[in-house]
Design a protein around this motif. Structure first.
Motif, PDB file in Angstrom:
ATOM      1  N   LYS A 170      -2.986   9.071   9.757  1.00 39.32           N
ATOM      2  CA  LYS A 170      -2.078   8.349  10.658  1.00 39.32           C
ATOM      3  C   LYS A 170      -2.670   6.987  11.028  1.00 39.32           C
ATOM      4  O   LYS A 170      -3.845   6.880  11.349  1.00 39.32           O
ATOM      5  N   HIS A 171      -1.818   5.971  10.992  1.00 36.78           N
ATOM      6  CA  HIS A 171      -2.242   4.604  11.287  1.00 36.78           C
ATOM      7  C   HIS A 171      -1.039   3.774  11.725  1.00 36.78           C
ATOM      8  O   HIS A 171       0.100   4.219  11.610  1.00 36.78           O
ATOM      9  N   PHE A 172      -1.300   2.551  12.210  1.00 36.05           N
ATOM     10  CA  PHE A 172      -0.248   1.644  12.649  1.00 36.05           C
ATOM     11  C   PHE A 172      -0.697   0.221  12.387  1.00 36.05           C
ATOM     12  O   PHE A 172      -1.877  -0.024  12.131  1.00 36.05           O
ATOM     13  N   LEU A 173       0.248  -0.721  12.436  1.00 30.43           N
ATOM     14  CA  LEU A 173      -0.042  -2.086  12.017  1.00 30.43           C
ATOM     15  C   LEU A 173       0.743  -3.084  12.848  1.00 30.43           C
ATOM     16  O   LEU A 173       1.882  -2.810  13.218  1.00 30.43           O
ATOM     17  N   THR A 174       0.134  -4.230  13.111  1.00 31.62           N
ATOM     18  CA  THR A 174       0.827  -5.366  13.711  1.00 31.62           C
ATOM     19  C   THR A 174       0.392  -6.643  13.003  1.00 31.62           C
ATOM     20  O   THR A 174      -0.634  -6.669  12.316  1.00 31.62           O
ATOM     21  N   THR A 175       1.182  -7.690  13.173  1.00 27.91           N
ATOM     22  CA  THR A 175       0.808  -9.015  12.670  1.00 27.91           C
ATOM     23  C   THR A 175       0.903 -10.008  13.817  1.00 27.91           C
ATOM     24  O   THR A 175       1.711  -9.850  14.732  1.00 27.91           O
ATOM     25  N   SER A 176       0.092 -11.040  13.766  1.00 28.30           N
ATOM     26  CA  SER A 176       0.150 -12.101  14.767  1.00 28.30           C
ATOM     27  C   SER A 176       0.795 -13.365  14.197  1.00 28.30           C
ATOM     28  O   SER A 176       1.143 -14.271  14.945  1.00 28.30           O
ATOM     29  N   GLU A 177       0.937 -13.417  12.889  1.00 30.98           N
ATOM     30  CA  GLU A 177       1.551 -14.540  12.184  1.00 30.98           C
ATOM     31  C   GLU A 177       2.148 -13.995  10.897  1.00 30.98           C
ATOM     32  O   GLU A 177       1.921 -12.835  10.550  1.00 30.98           O
ATOM     33  N   GLU A 178       2.928 -14.810  10.185  1.00 34.28           N
ATOM     34  CA  GLU A 178       3.458 -14.330   8.909  1.00 34.28           C
ATOM     35  C   GLU A 178       2.278 -13.863   8.056  1.00 34.28           C
ATOM     36  O   GLU A 178       1.269 -14.561   7.941  1.00 34.28           O
ATOM     37  N   THR A 179       2.404 -12.682   7.481  1.00 31.54           N
ATOM     38  CA  THR A 179       1.296 -12.048   6.773  1.00 31.54           C
ATOM     39  C   THR A 179       1.800 -11.436   5.479  1.00 31.54           C
ATOM     40  O   THR A 179       2.862 -10.806   5.460  1.00 31.54           O
ATOM     41  N   VAL A 180       1.032 -11.626   4.409  1.00 35.90           N
ATOM     42  CA  VAL A 180       1.359 -11.009   3.126  1.00 35.90           C
ATOM     43  C   VAL A 180       0.247 -10.033   2.761  1.00 35.90           C
ATOM     44  O   VAL A 180      -0.934 -10.389   2.766  1.00 35.90           O
ATOM     45  N   LEU A 181       0.649  -8.796   2.472  1.00 39.23           N
ATOM     46  CA  LEU A 181      -0.278  -7.753   2.032  1.00 39.23           C
ATOM     47  C   LEU A 181       0.062  -7.360   0.607  1.00 39.23           C
ATOM     48  O   LEU A 181       1.231  -7.425   0.201  1.00 39.23           O
ATOM     49  N   GLN A 182      -0.940  -6.925  -0.139  1.00 38.11           N
ATOM     50  CA  GLN A 182      -0.686  -6.293  -1.426  1.00 38.11           C
ATOM     51  C   GLN A 182      -0.958  -4.813  -1.258  1.00 38.11           C
ATOM     52  O   GLN A 182      -2.030  -4.420  -0.809  1.00 38.11           O
ATOM     53  N   LEU A 183       0.017  -3.999  -1.614  1.00 37.11           N
ATOM     54  CA  LEU A 183      -0.066  -2.552  -1.519  1.00 37.11           C
ATOM     55  C   LEU A 183      -0.197  -1.970  -2.916  1.00 37.11           C
ATOM     56  O   LEU A 183       0.619  -2.258  -3.791  1.00 37.11           O
ATOM     57  N   ASN A 184      -1.245  -1.181  -3.116  1.00 37.09           N
ATOM     58  CA  ASN A 184      -1.427  -0.437  -4.352  1.00 37.09           C
ATOM     59  C   ASN A 184      -1.431   1.038  -3.983  1.00 37.09           C
ATOM     60  O   ASN A 184      -2.164   1.445  -3.079  1.00 37.09           O
ATOM     61  N   SER A 185      -0.617   1.809  -4.663  1.00 37.18           N
ATOM     62  CA  SER A 185      -0.515   3.229  -4.349  1.00 37.18           C
ATOM     63  C   SER A 185       0.113   3.950  -5.523  1.00 37.18           C
ATOM     64  O   SER A 185       0.292   3.369  -6.596  1.00 37.18           O
ATOM     65  N   ASN A 186       0.438   5.189  -5.291  1.00 36.09           N
ATOM     66  CA  ASN A 186       1.194   5.986  -6.244  1.00 36.09           C
ATOM     67  C   ASN A 186       2.516   6.347  -5.601  1.00 36.09           C
ATOM     68  O   ASN A 186       2.578   6.623  -4.401  1.00 36.09           O
ATOM     69  N   GLY A 187       3.563   6.334  -6.401  1.00 38.98           N
ATOM     70  CA  GLY A 187       4.883   6.700  -5.901  1.00 38.98           C
ATOM     71  C   GLY A 187       5.066   8.203  -5.909  1.00 38.98           C
ATOM     72  O   GLY A 187       4.241   8.934  -6.462  1.00 38.98           O
ATOM     73  N   PRO A 188       6.118   8.641  -5.287  1.00 41.48           N
ATOM     74  CA  PRO A 188       7.065   7.798  -4.592  1.00 41.48           C
ATOM     75  C   PRO A 188       6.533   7.329  -3.243  1.00 41.48           C
ATOM     76  O   PRO A 188       5.906   8.087  -2.519  1.00 41.48           O
ATOM     77  N   PHE A 189       6.789   6.047  -2.926  1.00 35.70           N
ATOM     78  CA  PHE A 189       6.382   5.454  -1.665  1.00 35.70           C
ATOM     79  C   PHE A 189       7.217   6.050  -0.547  1.00 35.70           C
ATOM     80  O   PHE A 189       8.428   6.179  -0.655  1.00 35.70           O
ATOM     81  N   ASP A 190       6.553   6.434   0.537  1.00 37.44           N
ATOM     82  CA  ASP A 190       7.262   6.951   1.700  1.00 37.44           C
ATOM     83  C   ASP A 190       6.509   6.573   2.967  1.00 37.44           C
ATOM     84  O   ASP A 190       5.358   6.179   2.917  1.00 37.44           O
ATOM     85  N   ILE A 191       7.212   6.648   4.083  1.00 33.81           N
ATOM     86  CA  ILE A 191       6.620   6.457   5.399  1.00 33.81           C
ATOM     87  C   ILE A 191       7.134   7.585   6.274  1.00 33.81           C
ATOM     88  O   ILE A 191       8.348   7.768   6.410  1.00 33.81           O
ATOM     89  N   VAL A 192       6.206   8.332   6.863  1.00 37.49           N
ATOM     90  CA  VAL A 192       6.556   9.417   7.775  1.00 37.49           C
ATOM     91  C   VAL A 192       6.067   8.997   9.159  1.00 37.49           C
ATOM     92  O   VAL A 192       4.862   8.933   9.400  1.00 37.49           O
TER      93      VAL A 192
END
Length: 180
Positions: free
Chosen positions: A139-161
């Protein structure tokens, strides 16, 4: 245009727009997903910055996120890479994924926190070049303070619970929350 280093005619690879595949994998279709081409197994993929086609993020992310799929199909089993662009003051509430997640901050500033309860005092700020990795179910959470670009590498299927269903934009109950 994304170029393969091997001819698709010789390998017989089928290239599909990410917009079609990723949209079908989400509960509610969004137009404008990245127009990357999905290459056949074992093919090289080369993407220039000018090749990126940003589209609306999946319905599992709060409104405002943009995505560009670089490789693979986030809606199907197997590896994929995509970029996610978040506006300033963006917030994703506590959540986890069914697959390991690896993210690199390419620009801007993202703050990451661990746990099932949002706590801004326990977040770590990462600027361009920063990296974080979490195993599935973490479990985790995220915020940004300015426009932000992330690169996500993972395995599908992508989901968010989401831990708290009120944070889930798909339920219709999620409210716009500003990063704190």
């Amino acid at each position: 245009m994304i170029r393969t280093l091997r001819s698709t005619l010789l390998t017989g690879a089928l290239c599909l727009p990410a917009a079609l595949v990723f949209a079908q994998a989400t509960p509610t279709s969004h137009e404008g997903h990245a127009a990357a081409k999905h290459m056949g197994a074992g093919q090289d993929v080369v993407v220039t910055a000018n090749d990126l086609k940003w589209g609306d993020g999946p319905p599992s992310l709060p409104p405002g996120a943009k995505v560009a799929v670089l490789e693979g199909d986030p809606g199907k089993p197997g590896p994929f890479a995509m970029r996610i662009k978040f506006p300033a003051n963006y917030r994703i509430g506590p959540h986890h994924h069914s697959q390991d997640e690896r993210l690199t901050v390419l620009s801007g500033n993202a703050s990451i926190g661990m746990g099932a309860k949002f706590d801004a005092s326990k977040m770590t700020a990462l600027s361009a070049g920063g990296y974080f990795s979490m195993p599935k179910g973490h479990k985790h959470f995220l915020t940004t303070s300015e426009e932000t670009v992330l690169q996500l590498n993972s395995n599908g299927p992508f989901d968010i619970v989401y831990v708290d269903k009120a944070d889930d934009p798909r339920t219709g109950k999620a409210t716009a929350k500003k990063a704190q």
